[in-house]
Design a protein around this motif. Structure first.
Motif, PDB file in Angstrom:
ATOM      1  N   ALA A   4      -2.879   0.555  -4.368  1.00  0.00           N
ATOM      2  CA  ALA A   4      -2.565  -0.852  -4.142  1.00  0.00           C
ATOM      3  C   ALA A   4      -1.678  -1.269  -5.303  1.00  0.00           C
ATOM      4  O   ALA A   4      -2.141  -1.348  -6.446  1.00  0.00           O
TER       5      ALA A   4
ATOM      6  N   LEU B  52      -9.252  -1.103  -0.834  1.00  0.00           N
ATOM      7  CA  LEU B  52      -8.577   0.179  -0.595  1.00  0.00           C
ATOM      8  C   LEU B  52      -9.661   1.226  -0.409  1.00  0.00           C
ATOM      9  O   LEU B  52     -10.453   1.479  -1.318  1.00  0.00           O
TER      10      LEU B  52
ATOM     11  N   ARG C 163      -4.082   7.201  -2.983  1.00  0.00           N
ATOM     12  CA  ARG C 163      -3.615   5.983  -2.328  1.00  0.00           C
ATOM     13  C   ARG C 163      -3.631   4.869  -3.367  1.00  0.00           C
ATOM     14  O   ARG C 163      -4.498   4.838  -4.250  1.00  0.00           O
TER      15      ARG C 163
ATOM     16  N   LYS D 196       0.866  -1.177   0.000  1.00  0.00           N
ATOM     17  CA  LYS D 196       0.000   0.000   0.000  1.00  0.00           C
ATOM     18  C   LYS D 196       0.902   1.225   0.000  1.00  0.00           C
ATOM     19  O   LYS D 196       1.907   1.282   0.707  1.00  0.00           O
TER      20      LYS D 196
ATOM     21  N   ALA E  10      -6.040   0.009   3.790  1.00  0.00           N
ATOM     22  CA  ALA E  10      -5.777  -0.964   2.736  1.00  0.00           C
ATOM     23  C   ALA E  10      -5.649  -2.317   3.412  1.00  0.00           C
ATOM     24  O   ALA E  10      -4.763  -2.518   4.246  1.00  0.00           O
TER      25      ALA E  10
ATOM     26  N   THR F 150     -14.369   3.373  -1.939  1.00  0.00           N
ATOM     27  CA  THR F 150     -13.710   2.083  -1.783  1.00  0.00           C
ATOM     28  C   THR F 150     -13.590   1.391  -3.126  1.00  0.00           C
ATOM     29  O   THR F 150     -14.558   1.350  -3.909  1.00  0.00           O
TER      30      THR F 150
END
Length: 801
Positions: A102, A90, A100, A65, A75, A189
């Motif tokens: 992944a 996430l 952010r 992450k 995450a 999300t």
């Protein structure tokens, strides 16, 4: 959104030290991590693509992450999987900036190996509650390490699992591995699972060209008709026709008579339609508005003579291709003779520089509002009170700031390093180092290299009309993705032949060219063509192709038989050929020939065809479907040209990552309007041999309210070492010499340019200078006053030479 977070940099060393432990752990789980599998179609090249292997820290093996900016997130693994037991969730709960991610680990054991010049199909299953998510790719450069590569596809909102597929661009040279994953840059999300990566490279078709030298050099054709106007400005219109603007065309006689002209040229049939032109738009600025109409600002109020310089008008007009007519807008605050004109991500137009109505330098920034369709009052526009020069090349960056490349017209560069980043919101200017010989970049060319997502700018050539040296071969490249961007020298311009009045001879030493034209081509190369060795004199016959992937020039392209120096233009047509017009040497003549260049890619065989476009009205962050008649490997949007004086700061090539299903191709549009400002674009599809289709026209506009993603913005170039300069004190103008154009106005009419400084090697005598003028086609010149500063009237009869 930006690619490489500071946290990510900090953990890199920890990753290296943990590499051996990670390898042991994963190998004990039965995973092959000694290297990625050999790349071939159908083989998933990823390690742990479904998150079924979990490390001691609770994260899936070979995944991490990461991210940057001011936001709150989680995450973690979830059992809401597409298949198997695990998926990655996430969630961003608060965000004021950044993103952010992944992502796969930047590790030799985890990151999949890739082969330069190959393309890869990436896919992932996902659910998403936010429109602000995308597939992002990093690459490992064998010399420079891990770095952001590109954003490929915006992921639409989906409560149920959807399969997202996209093909990478061609892997750049010196790249041995990539990592990729999902970036989230808004609240919501995203759950992902079952990643896949396969080599999608298609063999390049064999070379079946039978056109001889044209197979590698291309070919030029001088058209059998003449340009009916002395066009100084060229704009490719949304209907595929070309607006050629002369105004008075640098003709004092036409100026005095109030005879101002434009013409619309149709490349399909070679016809011209002459357009009544309301004011002298000669040496104004121009740019396409988001609806495809053309904004033309300023022009000529008065020609220069021995007592004063050129004067700009404050008039502004819009040309409508639908009616072939001009409509007046409100006036600019003041004149801007030789202004910049850059379209912004919201469709506004910003302009700098040029000469005012009294021939002084304009220090006022002006802004045309897309919403209000008018020039804003100056108190509504941030002001630095800087004089940016004439036709300063202002290129829009992906974060909305402007990069002044150092390319300009007439004389020296700006004080300091000669190049800078202007933050229009913070109203600060930060010098950027590295530009070679910044006071000899007069009439150089600058382009945002393909693709625009790479944020690299190339400047090439230039001279100085004040000191009149041989034009140079300098090229400079800057990567605006670097935290502290600075120019680095590029390869020198290839040399050709130069005609200094006695016929073409090979260039020698450091001789290069000014008045150079640069055109972005659909295969991703840059054609540089035309130019001259000295101020309005000595045409250079040379053309080359610059390859942005290798940073090299391919010399020896076919050359335009017509000289193309001062007041010439070269630009891309929708059929992927290049058109050139104009040449206005110092003796006052103007070349009316039109030349067309057919690049080598059009000799490689049949062209792919875009047989169907599902939608011509595109929104940011969307996926658009087209149908082609045979396989293609890439597609892009190219903004139509609006060029004058070697300058088109809005020229850009925007990559459209593709997803292929037979002859149906999904094109993934950037969510960032700073990369592709709203407006009409030429859409090209390109096959594995580099052969482009004829362009289809599409309109890129804003997303519907509350349904589209916000812009994916990166914080590139965020920490330049030079100090940011705040706005200066308010002032009215910059003093400018009447000799600004490098021409001594004591001789001949305003359309004639007797250089204030003759080229090196011309004897400093009346005979030497008169011989040079004779060899360059000058007629006998009357003195305009009593002065004879160059000693060209030894008989004192009021006539030079």
């Amino acid at each position: 959104m930006t690619p490489i977070p500071r946290r990510r940099d900090r953990v890199r060393e920890r990753r290296r030290s943990a590499g051996a432990l990670l390898l042991a752990v994963v190998t004990s789980m039965g995973l092959l991590l000694s290297g990625s599998p050999a790349a071939h179609a159908g083989s998933n090249l990823l390690v742990n693509p479904g998150f079924e292997s979990v490390g001691p820290d609770g994260m899936p093996t070979c995944w991490e992450k990461s991210g940057w900016g001011d936001n709150d997130f989680t995450a973690q693994l979830t059992d809401k999987s597409h298949s198997g037991s695990n998926a990655m969730a996430l969630t961003v709960t608060r965000i004021t900036g950044g993103d952010r991610k992944a992502m796969m680990l930047e590790s030799t054991s985890c990151a999949p190996d890739v082969t330069p010049n190959h393309q890869y199909d990436l896919s992932v299953w996902y659910t998403s509650s936010t429109p602000n998510a995308a597939i992002t790719v990093f690459r490992h450069d064998v010399q420079n390490g891990w770095q952001y590569w590109t954003d490929l596809k915006t992921l639409p909102v989906s409560p149920d699992y959807q399969h997202a597929e996209v093909r990478t661009p061609v892997v750049p040279p010196n790249t041995d591995q990539i990592t990729w994953g999902v970036s989230v840059y808004g609240v919501g999300t995203v759950v992902t699972d079952d990643y896949d990566m396969e080599d999608a490279t298609q063999p390049t078709p064999g070379d079946a060209c039978s056109a001889g030298a044209a197979c590698t050099q291309g070919s030029w054709q001088v058209m059998p008709f003449k340009n009916p106007v002395r066009s100084m400005h060229a704009v490719v219109l949304r209907n595929g026709k070309v607006l050629l603007v002369a105004g008075s065309g640098n003709s004092p006689e036409l100026f005095q008579a109030g005879t101002f002209t434009s013409a619309v040229y149709d490349p399909k049939n070679g016809s011209f339609v002459t357009i009544p032109t309301p004011v002298d738009m000669f040496c104004g600025g121009h740019v396409q508005l988001s609806d495809g109409r053309v904004l033309i600002l300023s022009g000529t109020k008065a020609y220069s003579d021995s007592s004063h310089g050129y004067e700009g008008i404050k008039d502004s007009y819009i040309f409508d291709p639908a009616t072939n007519s001009y409509t007046k807008t409100n006036d600019l605050h003041d004149g801007h003779w030789y202004p910049s004109a850059t379209v912004l991500g919201n469709g506004d137009v910003i302009t700098f520089g040029g000469l005012k109505e009294d021939s002084s330098g304009n220090v006022t920034t002006e802004r045309f509002s897309q919403v209000q369709q008018q020039w804003l009052p100056t108190n509504q526009v941030n002001q630095t009170w800087s004089f940016w020069g004439l036709y300063p090349s202002m290129i829009l960056m992906q974060d909305g700031r402007l990069f002044y490349s150092g390319s300009h017209v007439f004389g020296n560069g700006t004080p300091g390093t000669g190049a800078s980043i202007y933050d229009t919101n913070a109203n600060t200017v930060t010098d950027v180092p590295g530009l070679q010989d910044k006071d000899h970049r007069d009439q150089s060319a600058s382009v945002l290299l393909p693709p625009a997502q790479d944020q690299r700018v190339l400047t090439m050539g230039g001279g100085n009309i004040d000191s009149n040296p041989d034009a140079n071969r300098n090229t400079d490249i800057i990567d605006l993705k670097q935290p502290n961007p600075q120019y680095v020298p590029g390869p020198p311009l290839p040399q050709g032949t130069v005609d200094q009045g006695a016929g073409p001879v090979p260039e020698t030493g450091a001789q290069g060219k000014m008045y150079v034209s640069a055109v972005l081509l659909p295969d991703g190369n840059v054609l540089e063509t035309g130019g001259g060795l000295h101020n309005r004199a000595d045409p250079v016959y040379e053309a080359s192709m610059f390859d942005p992937t290798t940073n090299t020039y391919k010399p020896g392209m076919a050359t335009d038989p017509i000289p193309r120096s001062y007041h010439s233009a070269a630009f891309l047509l929708p059929d992927a050929r290049v058109m050139t017009v104009g040449d206005n040497p110092g003796n006052g003549t103007f070349d009316e020939h039109v030349s067309i260049y057919t690049p080598p890619y059009l000799y490689k065989g049949p062209r792919p065809q875009i047989t169907f476009t599902a939608n011509s009205q595109w929104t940011y962050g969307s996926t658009q479907r087209i149908t082609v008649d045979r396989p293609i490997v890439k597609a892009e949007l190219i903004r139509p040209a609006a060029v004058t004086h070697s300058s088109d700061p809005n020229q850009r090539f925007v990559d459209l990552p593709i997803g292929v299903n037979g002859n149906s191709v999904d094109l993934n549009v950037t969510s960032n309007p700073n990369l592709a400002p709203p407006g009409w674009y030429m859409l090209f599809a390109v096959d594995a041999a580099g052969v482009p289709s004829v362009a289809s026209w599409v309109h890129l506009g804003t997303s519907p309210a509350n349904t589209g993603p916000s812009a994916m913005v990166h914080n590139f170039a965020h920490s330049p070492e030079n100090h940011a300069k705040q706005a200066g004190r308010p002032r009215t103008a910059q003093p400018i010499s009447p000799q600004l154009s490098g021409c001594d106005r004591d001789y001949g009419g305003a359309d004639v340019c007797v250089p204030t400084v003759f080229p090196k090697g011309v004897p400093n005598t009346t005979a030497g200078r008169c011989t040079w003028l004779h060899h360059h086609g000058y007629a006998r010149l009357r003195l305009t006053g009593r002065k004879d500063p160059l000693g060209l009237d030894p008989h004192h009869d009021g006539w030079a030479c």
